[in-house]
Write a protein that holds these residues in place. Structure first.
Motif, PDB file in Angstrom:
ATOM      1  N   ASP A 183       9.911  44.694  44.030  1.00 45.85           N
ATOM      2  CA  ASP A 183       9.437  45.722  44.958  1.00 45.85           C
ATOM      3  C   ASP A 183       8.821  45.116  46.214  1.00 45.85           C
ATOM      4  O   ASP A 183       8.994  45.642  47.317  1.00 45.85           O
ATOM      5  CB  ASP A 183       8.404  46.611  44.254  1.00 45.85           C
ATOM      6  CG  ASP A 183       9.026  47.481  43.177  1.00 45.85           C
ATOM      7  OD1 ASP A 183      10.265  47.655  43.208  1.00 45.85           O
ATOM      8  OD2 ASP A 183       8.293  47.976  42.301  1.00 45.85           O
TER       9      ASP A 183
ATOM     10  N   SER B 189      21.856  41.800  46.692  1.00 47.33           N
ATOM     11  CA  SER B 189      20.863  40.736  46.678  1.00 47.33           C
ATOM     12  C   SER B 189      21.142  39.732  45.567  1.00 47.33           C
ATOM     13  O   SER B 189      21.065  38.518  45.770  1.00 47.33           O
ATOM     14  CB  SER B 189      19.463  41.330  46.513  1.00 47.33           C
ATOM     15  OG  SER B 189      18.494  40.312  46.364  1.00 47.33           O
TER      16      SER B 189
ATOM     17  N   ALA C 162      14.447  50.446  45.009  1.00 50.64           N
ATOM     18  CA  ALA C 162      15.532  49.972  45.870  1.00 50.64           C
ATOM     19  C   ALA C 162      16.861  50.529  45.374  1.00 50.64           C
ATOM     20  O   ALA C 162      17.079  50.641  44.170  1.00 50.64           O
ATOM     21  CB  ALA C 162      15.559  48.448  45.878  1.00 50.64           C
TER      22      ALA C 162
ATOM     23  N   MET D 227      15.822  41.283  43.223  1.00 53.53           N
ATOM     24  CA  MET D 227      14.853  41.636  44.261  1.00 53.53           C
ATOM     25  C   MET D 227      13.757  42.497  43.662  1.00 53.53           C
ATOM     26  O   MET D 227      14.019  43.536  43.053  1.00 53.53           O
ATOM     27  CB  MET D 227      15.544  42.392  45.400  1.00 53.53           C
ATOM     28  CG  MET D 227      14.599  42.838  46.508  1.00 53.53           C
ATOM     29  SD  MET D 227      15.424  43.758  47.821  1.00 53.53           S
ATOM     30  CE  MET D 227      16.393  42.446  48.571  1.00 53.53           C
TER      31      MET D 227
ATOM     32  N   TYR E  24      11.536  44.031  48.465  1.00 49.47           N
ATOM     33  CA  TYR E  24      12.232  45.198  49.000  1.00 49.47           C
ATOM     34  C   TYR E  24      11.489  45.784  50.190  1.00 49.47           C
ATOM     35  O   TYR E  24      12.093  46.071  51.237  1.00 49.47           O
ATOM     36  CB  TYR E  24      12.388  46.237  47.890  1.00 49.47           C
ATOM     37  CG  TYR E  24      12.947  47.565  48.338  1.00 49.47           C
ATOM     38  CD1 TYR E  24      14.119  47.645  49.090  1.00 49.47           C
ATOM     39  CD2 TYR E  24      12.291  48.754  48.018  1.00 49.47           C
ATOM     40  CE1 TYR E  24      14.625  48.866  49.507  1.00 49.47           C
ATOM     41  CE2 TYR E  24      12.797  49.981  48.421  1.00 49.47           C
ATOM     42  CZ  TYR E  24      13.962  50.032  49.162  1.00 49.47           C
ATOM     43  OH  TYR E  24      14.462  51.245  49.565  1.00 49.47           O
TER      44      TYR E  24
ATOM     45  N   VAL F 113      12.638  46.056  54.097  1.00 52.74           N
ATOM     46  CA  VAL F 113      12.598  47.305  54.849  1.00 52.74           C
ATOM     47  C   VAL F 113      11.816  47.123  56.147  1.00 52.74           C
ATOM     48  O   VAL F 113      12.239  47.570  57.222  1.00 52.74           O
ATOM     49  CB  VAL F 113      11.969  48.433  53.998  1.00 52.74           C
ATOM     50  CG1 VAL F 113      11.685  49.667  54.851  1.00 52.74           C
ATOM     51  CG2 VAL F 113      12.883  48.805  52.840  1.00 52.74           C
TER      52      VAL F 113
ATOM     53  N   LEU G 289      21.867  47.729  46.967  1.00 58.23           N
ATOM     54  CA  LEU G 289      21.089  46.657  47.578  1.00 58.23           C
ATOM     55  C   LEU G 289      20.701  45.617  46.540  1.00 58.23           C
ATOM     56  O   LEU G 289      20.744  44.405  46.809  1.00 58.23           O
ATOM     57  CB  LEU G 289      19.843  47.242  48.248  1.00 58.23           C
ATOM     58  CG  LEU G 289      18.928  46.242  48.955  1.00 58.23           C
ATOM     59  CD1 LEU G 289      19.678  45.505  50.063  1.00 58.23           C
ATOM     60  CD2 LEU G 289      17.698  46.944  49.527  1.00 58.23           C
ATOM     61  N   LEU G 290      20.305  46.078  45.355  1.00 60.69           N
ATOM     62  CA  LEU G 290      19.970  45.139  44.292  1.00 60.69           C
ATOM     63  C   LEU G 290      21.174  44.295  43.899  1.00 60.69           C
ATOM     64  O   LEU G 290      21.062  43.094  43.671  1.00 60.69           O
ATOM     65  CB  LEU G 290      19.436  45.903  43.079  1.00 60.69           C
ATOM     66  CG  LEU G 290      18.108  46.651  43.290  1.00 60.69           C
ATOM     67  CD1 LEU G 290      17.763  47.442  42.033  1.00 60.69           C
ATOM     68  CD2 LEU G 290      16.986  45.676  43.634  1.00 60.69           C
TER      69      LEU G 290
END
Length: 370
Positions: A179, A169, A161, A177, A182, A186, A165-166
């Protein structure tokens, strides 16, 4: 037989803003669910997402344009294998969004080729042609073993990711977050974008042309509709959804193998739209959710009743087969379609539903501008 709600007549910008607003609310709900669900449920949530993407394209093809496909699992295979070839062992530097777009584009190209041929066919002949495709495409991987991995398929490594985004989050939820979360995010972002595009497309002039084609192709042709082009466009849009769904499926299971894209997958998609209601995006979502979570619920109930694991697993296909039969007999418009019909009756709408093979409302003039 399914019921479609009458298309909303309104400015394009207003309609688009409404759909985007609903999608944003949906994204918030998804983010909340990803925080409270267990990893196993998050995986099921991902499965529901890619099934709903493929079913949305299929319900548009069958419910709006009147073409029946039994081969959309093949286009999911094309999207999945394209994704696996692009990602491979994870040493490439392609962003995930580029991989998804390329997988969708490859499916569109193949869909356009098949759609040109299918546009010359009608009724059960289209279903027969796509059935042959569903059988042939998975076999290609076995023939080209060195390139496509044969029976074992191709494994892939999902890119990590992005850092932003991490960070976002963690800022919003206070947790990292993983996998699984993630990929679920998506899948559902792809689903929401797909639904926004299809919702606006189905209520545009293109969507009205598809409805005219479905209701009476002779009258549509007399009104100036190019039947072949309309059929090809509907088929291509539907295969784009299937390719995107296949790409997300490959990300979720980390492998693209022919056993995952057999005829049973295409029939499962058909069950999804029959359960939810043809021509309804909400029906595609409901049907995908039902067929994703129902088998696990059945297995859990059977296990609690004293059955062993193997017997409980074998009971699941029987139960959701019976559910599909019950819906066809008791709610032929599908679950969502039946609710829409009941709502129309309560509001006093006495417009007679046409007796086309899909049971959809009458079509407005396809040449009428927005």
């Amino acid at each position: 037989m399914a019921t479609l709600s009458l298309p909303t007549r309104g400015p394009l910008a207003t309609r688009l803003a409404r759909h985007v607003g609903i999608a944003v609310i949906g994204l918030v709900v998804v983010l909340v669910l990803l925080q409270i669900l267990s990893p196993f449920r998050v995986t099921q949530f991902t499965n529901m997402g890619y099934l709903a993407i493929a079913a949305a394209g299929m319900t548009l093809l069958t419910g709006l344009s009147g073409q029946l496909s039994i081969g959309h699992g093949a286009f999911m295979a094309i999207g999945a294998y394209t994704t696996a070839l692009l990602l491979g062992d994870g040493e490439g530097n392609l962003p995930l969004v580029v991989v998804l777009l390329v997988a969708t584009f490859v499916s569109v190209v193949v869909g356009a080729i098949v759609g040109v041929a299918a546009a010359r066919l009608h009724g059960p002949y289209v279903a027969g042609a796509t059935l042959a495709l569903a059988v042939a495409v998975p076999a290609v991987a076995i023939v080209f073993t060195e390139q496509l991995g044969g029976e074992q398929g191709l494994t892939l490594v999902v890119p990590p990711a992005p850092g932003w985004l991490l960070d976002a989050s963690f800022f919003l939820t206070g947790t990292e977050m993983d996998d699984t979360g993630y990929i679920a995010l998506v899948a559902w972002v792809c689903l929401l974008v797909t639904f926004v595009v299809l919702a606006n497309l189905s209520r545009s002039r293109v969507g009205r042309v598809w409805r005219a084609l479905r209701d009476d192709d002779v009258a549509a042709e007399l009104a100036g509709v190019n039947l072949s082009r309309a059929r090809i466009v509907a088929f291509v849009v539907s295969t784009a959804c299937a390719g995107l769904a296949g790409a997300v499926m490959a990300l979720s299971v980390r492998i693209a193998a022919p056993s995952g894209f057999g005829l049973s997958l295409s029939l499962l998609l058909l069950c999804v739209i029959v359960l939810g209601g043809l021509g309804s995006l909400a029906g595609a979502l409901v049907g995908a959710g039902l067929l994703t979570f129902l088998p696990q619920v059945v297995r859990q109930i059977a296990t609690n009743a004293g059955m062993d694991g193997i017997s409980a697993a074998q009971l699941s296909p029987l139960i959701y087969g019976l559910v599909v039969m019950a819906v066809i007999l008791m709610a032929p418009s599908g679950l969502v379609g039946s609710i829409l019909r009941a709502r129309h009756r309560r509001r006093g709408h006495h417009t007679t539903m046409p007796t086309t093979r899909h049971g959809a409302p009458a079509m407005a003039n396809p040449r009428r501008s927005e």
